[in-house]
Write a protein that holds these residues in place. Structure first.
Motif, PDB file in Angstrom:
ATOM      1  N   ILE A  53       9.295   1.412 -13.408  1.00  0.00           N
ATOM      2  CA  ILE A  53       8.535   2.559 -12.928  1.00  0.00           C
ATOM      3  C   ILE A  53       8.513   2.578 -11.400  1.00  0.00           C
ATOM      4  O   ILE A  53       7.808   1.783 -10.775  1.00  0.00           O
ATOM      5  N   PRO A  54       9.275   3.484 -10.763  1.00  0.00           N
ATOM      6  CA  PRO A  54       9.294   3.603  -9.308  1.00  0.00           C
ATOM      7  C   PRO A  54       8.569   4.850  -8.813  1.00  0.00           C
ATOM      8  O   PRO A  54       8.887   5.359  -7.748  1.00  0.00           O
ATOM      9  N   LEU A  55       7.613   5.340  -9.591  1.00  0.00           N
ATOM     10  CA  LEU A  55       6.914   6.581  -9.264  1.00  0.00           C
ATOM     11  C   LEU A  55       5.995   6.402  -8.060  1.00  0.00           C
ATOM     12  O   LEU A  55       5.719   5.270  -7.640  1.00  0.00           O
ATOM     13  N   ARG A  71      17.277  -3.571 -23.134  1.00  0.00           N
ATOM     14  CA  ARG A  71      17.733  -2.222 -22.808  1.00  0.00           C
ATOM     15  C   ARG A  71      16.668  -1.511 -21.965  1.00  0.00           C
ATOM     16  O   ARG A  71      15.541  -1.310 -22.407  1.00  0.00           O
ATOM     17  N   TRP A  72      17.057  -1.110 -20.761  1.00  0.00           N
ATOM     18  CA  TRP A  72      16.123  -0.587 -19.768  1.00  0.00           C
ATOM     19  C   TRP A  72      16.241   0.922 -19.600  1.00  0.00           C
ATOM     20  O   TRP A  72      17.329   1.487 -19.672  1.00  0.00           O
ATOM     21  N   GLY A  73      15.098   1.530 -19.310  1.00  0.00           N
ATOM     22  CA  GLY A  73      15.053   2.904 -18.871  1.00  0.00           C
ATOM     23  C   GLY A  73      14.266   2.993 -17.584  1.00  0.00           C
ATOM     24  O   GLY A  73      13.390   2.157 -17.327  1.00  0.00           O
ATOM     25  N   ILE A  74      14.568   3.969 -16.759  1.00  0.00           N
ATOM     26  CA  ILE A  74      13.888   4.157 -15.473  1.00  0.00           C
ATOM     27  C   ILE A  74      13.154   5.489 -15.504  1.00  0.00           C
ATOM     28  O   ILE A  74      13.739   6.528 -15.808  1.00  0.00           O
ATOM     29  N   LEU A  75      11.865   5.454 -15.161  1.00  0.00           N
ATOM     30  CA  LEU A  75      11.057   6.673 -15.102  1.00  0.00           C
ATOM     31  C   LEU A  75      11.159   7.280 -13.709  1.00  0.00           C
ATOM     32  O   LEU A  75      10.487   6.845 -12.774  1.00  0.00           O
ATOM     33  N   GLY A  76      12.018   8.258 -13.555  1.00  0.00           N
ATOM     34  CA  GLY A  76      12.161   8.940 -12.274  1.00  0.00           C
ATOM     35  C   GLY A  76      13.352   8.448 -11.488  1.00  0.00           C
ATOM     36  O   GLY A  76      13.686   7.262 -11.499  1.00  0.00           O
ATOM     37  N   LEU A 112       0.503   7.115  -9.494  1.00  0.00           N
ATOM     38  CA  LEU A 112       0.890   7.315 -10.879  1.00  0.00           C
ATOM     39  C   LEU A 112       1.198   6.010 -11.613  1.00  0.00           C
ATOM     40  O   LEU A 112       1.484   6.026 -12.814  1.00  0.00           O
ATOM     41  N   HIS A 113       1.131   4.900 -10.916  1.00  0.00           N
ATOM     42  CA  HIS A 113       1.567   3.630 -11.498  1.00  0.00           C
ATOM     43  C   HIS A 113       0.733   3.202 -12.699  1.00  0.00           C
ATOM     44  O   HIS A 113       1.269   2.796 -13.734  1.00  0.00           O
ATOM     45  N   VAL A 114      -0.585   3.251 -12.561  1.00  0.00           N
ATOM     46  CA  VAL A 114      -1.436   2.793 -13.657  1.00  0.00           C
ATOM     47  C   VAL A 114      -1.247   3.680 -14.887  1.00  0.00           C
ATOM     48  O   VAL A 114      -1.069   3.193 -16.014  1.00  0.00           O
ATOM     49  N   GLU A 115      -1.292   4.986 -14.674  1.00  0.00           N
ATOM     50  CA  GLU A 115      -1.174   5.939 -15.786  1.00  0.00           C
ATOM     51  C   GLU A 115       0.085   5.704 -16.605  1.00  0.00           C
ATOM     52  O   GLU A 115       0.035   5.599 -17.852  1.00  0.00           O
ATOM     53  N   TRP A 116       1.226   5.620 -15.931  1.00  0.00           N
ATOM     54  CA  TRP A 116       2.477   5.519 -16.678  1.00  0.00           C
ATOM     55  C   TRP A 116       2.756   4.108 -17.172  1.00  0.00           C
ATOM     56  O   TRP A 116       3.458   3.919 -18.180  1.00  0.00           O
ATOM     57  N   LYS A 147       6.762  -0.474 -24.922  1.00  0.00           N
ATOM     58  CA  LYS A 147       7.790  -0.905 -23.970  1.00  0.00           C
ATOM     59  C   LYS A 147       7.257  -2.012 -23.055  1.00  0.00           C
ATOM     60  O   LYS A 147       6.079  -2.025 -22.703  1.00  0.00           O
ATOM     61  N   HIS A 148       8.130  -2.911 -22.675  1.00  0.00           N
ATOM     62  CA  HIS A 148       7.824  -3.829 -21.589  1.00  0.00           C
ATOM     63  C   HIS A 148       7.845  -3.029 -20.279  1.00  0.00           C
ATOM     64  O   HIS A 148       8.571  -2.033 -20.169  1.00  0.00           O
ATOM     65  N   VAL A 149       7.068  -3.476 -19.287  1.00  0.00           N
ATOM     66  CA  VAL A 149       6.898  -2.677 -18.066  1.00  0.00           C
ATOM     67  C   VAL A 149       7.093  -3.513 -16.814  1.00  0.00           C
ATOM     68  O   VAL A 149       6.465  -4.569 -16.641  1.00  0.00           O
ATOM     69  N   LEU A 150       7.963  -3.026 -15.941  1.00  0.00           N
ATOM     70  CA  LEU A 150       8.089  -3.539 -14.578  1.00  0.00           C
ATOM     71  C   LEU A 150       7.808  -2.364 -13.655  1.00  0.00           C
ATOM     72  O   LEU A 150       8.576  -1.404 -13.610  1.00  0.00           O
ATOM     73  N   CYS A 151       6.675  -2.421 -12.937  1.00  0.00           N
ATOM     74  CA  CYS A 151       6.225  -1.289 -12.132  1.00  0.00           C
ATOM     75  C   CYS A 151       6.247  -1.640 -10.661  1.00  0.00           C
ATOM     76  O   CYS A 151       5.844  -2.743 -10.268  1.00  0.00           O
ATOM     77  N   GLU A 152       6.682  -0.696  -9.850  1.00  0.00           N
ATOM     78  CA  GLU A 152       6.731  -0.923  -8.409  1.00  0.00           C
ATOM     79  C   GLU A 152       5.353  -1.264  -7.842  1.00  0.00           C
ATOM     80  O   GLU A 152       4.319  -0.866  -8.364  1.00  0.00           O
ATOM     81  N   LYS A 153       5.373  -1.973  -6.733  1.00  0.00           N
ATOM     82  CA  LYS A 153       4.135  -2.284  -6.033  1.00  0.00           C
ATOM     83  C   LYS A 153       3.742  -1.099  -5.148  1.00  0.00           C
ATOM     84  O   LYS A 153       4.622  -0.316  -4.744  1.00  0.00           O
ATOM     85  N   PRO A 154       2.466  -0.902  -4.862  1.00  0.00           N
ATOM     86  CA  PRO A 154       1.352  -1.603  -5.499  1.00  0.00           C
ATOM     87  C   PRO A 154       1.135  -1.034  -6.893  1.00  0.00           C
ATOM     88  O   PRO A 154       1.125   0.181  -7.080  1.00  0.00           O
ATOM     89  N   MET A 155       0.970  -1.893  -7.861  1.00  0.00           N
ATOM     90  CA  MET A 155       0.833  -1.415  -9.235  1.00  0.00           C
ATOM     91  C   MET A 155      -0.473  -0.656  -9.425  1.00  0.00           C
ATOM     92  O   MET A 155      -0.563   0.224 -10.279  1.00  0.00           O
ATOM     93  N   THR A 156      -1.483  -1.014  -8.634  1.00  0.00           N
ATOM     94  CA  THR A 156      -2.759  -0.303  -8.660  1.00  0.00           C
ATOM     95  C   THR A 156      -3.189  -0.006  -7.230  1.00  0.00           C
ATOM     96  O   THR A 156      -2.640  -0.557  -6.272  1.00  0.00           O
ATOM     97  N   LEU A 157      -4.206   0.839  -7.091  1.00  0.00           N
ATOM     98  CA  LEU A 157      -4.757   1.148  -5.774  1.00  0.00           C
ATOM     99  C   LEU A 157      -6.017   0.352  -5.478  1.00  0.00           C
ATOM    100  O   LEU A 157      -6.459   0.307  -4.330  1.00  0.00           O
ATOM    101  N   GLN A 158      -6.594  -0.267  -6.497  1.00  0.00           N
ATOM    102  CA  GLN A 158      -7.748  -1.143  -6.340  1.00  0.00           C
ATOM    103  C   GLN A 158      -7.625  -2.285  -7.336  1.00  0.00           C
ATOM    104  O   GLN A 158      -7.061  -2.126  -8.421  1.00  0.00           O
ATOM    105  N   ALA A 159      -8.195  -3.432  -6.985  1.00  0.00           N
ATOM    106  CA  ALA A 159      -8.001  -4.626  -7.800  1.00  0.00           C
ATOM    107  C   ALA A 159      -8.537  -4.472  -9.211  1.00  0.00           C
ATOM    108  O   ALA A 159      -7.917  -4.951 -10.175  1.00  0.00           O
ATOM    109  N   ASP A 160      -9.677  -3.810  -9.374  1.00  0.00           N
ATOM    110  CA  ASP A 160     -10.265  -3.745 -10.711  1.00  0.00           C
ATOM    111  C   ASP A 160      -9.434  -2.915 -11.678  1.00  0.00           C
ATOM    112  O   ASP A 160      -9.603  -3.014 -12.900  1.00  0.00           O
ATOM    113  N   GLU A 161      -8.508  -2.098 -11.168  1.00  0.00           N
ATOM    114  CA  GLU A 161      -7.625  -1.348 -12.053  1.00  0.00           C
ATOM    115  C   GLU A 161      -6.658  -2.264 -12.807  1.00  0.00           C
ATOM    116  O   GLU A 161      -6.099  -1.865 -13.835  1.00  0.00           O
TER     117      GLU A 161
END
Length: 324
Positions: A72-74, A5-10, A78-82, A91-105
């Motif tokens: 998460i299509p924010l 069961r999926w929910g979309i943030l935004g 905001l990707h890392v935070e949410w 919750k399981h998470v599928l987040c839009e790319k880029p999921m982070t702004l730097q690799a170490d995140e």
């Protein structure tokens, strides 16, 4: 087996046009909820998913016990935070790319994923498309002999100052938006990582990269790419070996930009063409995600892979004299 069961943030346009319908259509998935305070935006999702529950905040959706996974299509920043908040909420998470702004995140996301026992992944749809699975099989199987060079191009025109791709505070820029495809696709097909970026020419506009010309050295081949948000739309990737050439003419927006087509030319001027009409890579992505959650199968695009692509983006920024 019960559907995930999926929910979309935004209520992002991309979610409404592509990922929302994909979740609704995917086997093993149920699009159950949306977080938005806009009734008008919610109506766009209710049109194809009647009965979808609408929460007026992201936190409210994460608190919904009837939701198993979130997409998460924010905006990028905001990707890392949410993603972290969603994992903390179980919750399981599928987040839009880029999921982070730097690799170490990615390190904190990987740690949170492991601690939660949930699946977390970047929404990198192309590795789920059969044209890339077939390309990897052919290239690594020796169909073009020894791979010598890879060349990739991805461009479109967008100079709208109000678009988040052109906003530095939102993590905009061409490399983060579409460079993930030119870089990650080469990594996926070859299984290799860049060892050096000898050349990177970047053109900036309002502190976001709008043009990048890149050369990279991998262990066994060389690589070049052009990525731009200020050029006429074009996309292509070519794998050039000593015994043949393999080309994808619509590698990234399959059956949207053009038909998904693979052309293989080998010795004796033998040309083989393969096409995949009607394949929806977004639906395949959701189905693979659900299958991984429900059966424990390996997911085709783990966070570790996505970290490698972001590492290459960071290397390009550094080589081009810009901060990632």
């Amino acid at each position: 087996m019960k559907p995930l069961r999926w929910g979309i943030l935004g209520a992002a346009n991309f979610a409404r046009k592509h990922m929302g319908p994909a979740i609704h259509a995917a086997k093993g998935a149920e699009l159950a909820a949306l977080a938005t305070s806009s009734p008008q935006k919610a109506a766009g999702f209710e049109a194809f998913a009647p009965g979808i529950r609408v929460h007026d905040s992201y936190d409210a959706l994460l608190a919904d016990p009837a939701i198993d996974a979130v997409y998460i299509p924010l905006p990028n920043h905001l990707h890392v935070e949410w993603s972290l908040k969603a994992l903390a909420a179980g919750k399981h998470v599928l987040c839009e790319k880029p999921m982070t702004l730097q690799a170490d995140e990615f390190d904190q996301l990987i740690a949170a994923r492991d601690a939660s026992g949930k699946l977390a992944a970047e929404a990198y749809m192309i590795v789920h498309h059969p044209q890339f699975i077939r390309t990897r099989e052919l290239v690594q199987g020796g169909a073009i002999g020894k791979l010598v060079h890879v060349d990739a191009t991805f461009s479109f025109f967008n100079d709208d100052a109000n678009n988040i791709r052109n906003k530095p505070e939102a993590g905009g820029g061409g490399l983060r938006d579409i460079g993930v495809y030119t870089f990650g696709s080469a990594r996926f097909v070859t299984g290799q990582e860049p060892v050096a970026i000898p050349y990177a020419k970047l053109r900036m506009d309002n502190d976001v990269d709008v043009f990048a010309q890149v050369s990279a050295d991998f262990a066994d081949f060389t690589y070049t790419a052009t990525v731009s948000m200020r050029m006429f739309p074009r996309q292509e990737i070519t794998f050039h070996g000593d015994k043949g050439v393999l080309k994808l003419t619509c590698p990234f927006n399959a059956n949207d930009f053009d038909a998904a087509t693979l052309t293989l030319e080998t010795e004796g001027q033998t040309v083989t063409t393969e096409r995949w009409p009607g394949v929806n890579q977004y639906v395949l992505q959701v189905e693979n995600f659900c299958n991984a959650v429900q059966t424990g199968a390996a997911y085709p695009c783990p966070l570790e892979f996505s970290r490698g692509t972001q590492q290459m983006i960071d290397m390009v920024f550094a080589a081009g004299g810009q901060r990632a």
